[in-house]
Design a protein around this motif. Structure first.
Motif, PDB file in Angstrom:
ATOM      1  N   GLU A   8      -7.041  55.724  40.435  1.00 38.21           N
ATOM      2  CA  GLU A   8      -6.339  56.854  39.827  1.00 38.21           C
ATOM      3  C   GLU A   8      -7.338  57.955  39.468  1.00 38.21           C
ATOM      4  OE1 GLU A   8      -3.671  57.728  35.780  1.00 38.21           O
ATOM      5  OE2 GLU A   8      -4.889  55.927  35.946  1.00 38.21           O
ATOM      6  N   VAL A  46      -8.668  60.700  37.155  1.00 33.62           N
ATOM      7  CA  VAL A  46      -8.562  60.896  35.717  1.00 33.62           C
ATOM      8  C   VAL A  46      -8.828  62.361  35.357  1.00 33.62           C
ATOM      9  CG1 VAL A  46      -9.521  60.264  33.478  1.00 33.62           C
ATOM     10  CG2 VAL A  46      -9.252  58.527  35.258  1.00 33.62           C
ATOM     11  N   GLU A  98      -4.059  50.758  27.936  1.00 32.59           N
ATOM     12  CA  GLU A  98      -3.801  51.083  29.343  1.00 32.59           C
ATOM     13  C   GLU A  98      -4.903  51.944  29.962  1.00 32.59           C
ATOM     14  OE1 GLU A  98      -1.723  51.508  26.754  1.00 32.59           O
ATOM     15  OE2 GLU A  98      -0.501  53.337  26.973  1.00 32.59           O
ATOM     16  N   ASP A  99      -5.861  52.400  29.157  1.00 26.96           N
ATOM     17  CA  ASP A  99      -7.020  53.114  29.696  1.00 26.96           C
ATOM     18  C   ASP A  99      -8.092  52.150  30.193  1.00 26.96           C
ATOM     19  OD1 ASP A  99      -6.684  55.442  26.990  1.00 26.96           O
ATOM     20  OD2 ASP A  99      -6.069  55.745  29.084  1.00 26.96           O
ATOM     21  N   ALA A 144      -5.589  64.547  34.513  1.00 25.52           N
ATOM     22  CA  ALA A 144      -4.370  63.792  34.784  1.00 25.52           C
ATOM     23  C   ALA A 144      -3.462  63.813  33.559  1.00 25.52           C
ATOM     24  CB  ALA A 144      -4.717  62.356  35.148  1.00 25.52           C
ATOM     25  N   ASP A 145      -2.166  63.822  33.794  1.00 20.49           N
ATOM     26  CA  ASP A 145      -1.203  63.876  32.694  1.00 20.49           C
ATOM     27  C   ASP A 145      -1.363  62.678  31.757  1.00 20.49           C
ATOM     28  OD1 ASP A 145       1.529  65.319  34.646  1.00 20.49           O
ATOM     29  OD2 ASP A 145      -0.173  66.246  33.613  1.00 20.49           O
ATOM     30  N   SER A 146      -1.751  61.544  32.312  1.00 15.86           N
ATOM     31  CA  SER A 146      -1.844  60.321  31.508  1.00 15.86           C
ATOM     32  C   SER A 146      -2.936  60.389  30.441  1.00 15.86           C
ATOM     33  CB  SER A 146      -2.087  59.119  32.417  1.00 15.86           C
ATOM     34  OG  SER A 146      -3.281  59.305  33.170  1.00 15.86           O
ATOM     35  N   VAL A 147      -3.894  61.303  30.607  1.00 10.64           N
ATOM     36  CA  VAL A 147      -4.993  61.396  29.638  1.00 10.64           C
ATOM     37  C   VAL A 147      -5.113  62.783  29.027  1.00 10.64           C
ATOM     38  CG1 VAL A 147      -6.268  59.597  30.859  1.00 10.64           C
ATOM     39  CG2 VAL A 147      -6.747  62.003  31.354  1.00 10.64           C
ATOM     40  N   LYS A 148      -4.248  63.673  29.419  1.00 11.27           N
ATOM     41  CA  LYS A 148      -4.324  65.049  28.921  1.00 11.27           C
ATOM     42  C   LYS A 148      -4.187  65.066  27.395  1.00 11.27           C
ATOM     43  CE  LYS A 148      -2.878  67.932  31.862  1.00 11.27           C
ATOM     44  NZ  LYS A 148      -2.013  68.699  32.797  1.00 11.27           N
ATOM     45  N   LYS A 201      -6.358  54.012  24.664  1.00 14.90           N
ATOM     46  CA  LYS A 201      -5.239  53.088  24.652  1.00 14.90           C
ATOM     47  C   LYS A 201      -5.589  51.878  25.509  1.00 14.90           C
ATOM     48  CE  LYS A 201      -1.973  56.962  24.521  1.00 14.90           C
ATOM     49  NZ  LYS A 201      -0.806  57.595  25.208  1.00 14.90           N
TER      50      LYS A 201
END
Length: 122
Positions: A43, A45, A85-86, A57-61, A83
């Protein structure tokens, strides 16, 4: 030949912070951080283009910040509010000039570091 050496990473409690560094040798244009967790695909990042414009990435913004010290040819990834999930192996990558919409596409990068483990436990 570009060489990338990562440092940093480690294990923290969820909500904690870590910083990754990537020292590069050679001519660098675009650089980025990618991650891969066990059983999951790679993925993108965060990445930065030759003009130092970031793509996150939106998941870490809002939690992760990418920066580059050009004089030191070093890339950083500041990770806050981590998190579970990181949790993943994080890789530094370098490539030639890429348009902003390709910055988080791993297959466009030619050079990769050895990886640094980041673990956030709940």
């Amino acid at each position: 030949q570009v060489q990338l050496v990562e440092s940093g990473g480690g294990s923290v409690q969820a909500g904690g912070s870590l910083r990754l560094s990537c020292a590069a040798s050679g001519v660098i244009y675009c650089m980025g951080w990618f991650r891969q967790a066990p059983g999951k695909s790679r993925e993108g990042v965060a990445a930065i283009d030759s003009g130092d414009t970031p793509s996150i990435a939106d998941s870490v913004k809002g939690r992760f910040t990418i920066s580059r010290h050009n004089a030191k040819n070093t890339l950083y990834l500041e990770m806050n509010r981590l998190k579970p999930e990181d949790t993943a192996m994080y890789y530094c990558a370098a490539g030639s000039g890429l348009p902003w919409w390709r910055l988080l596409v791993g297959s466009d990068y030619r050079n990769w570091g050895q990886g640094a483990q980041v673990t956030a436990s709940s």
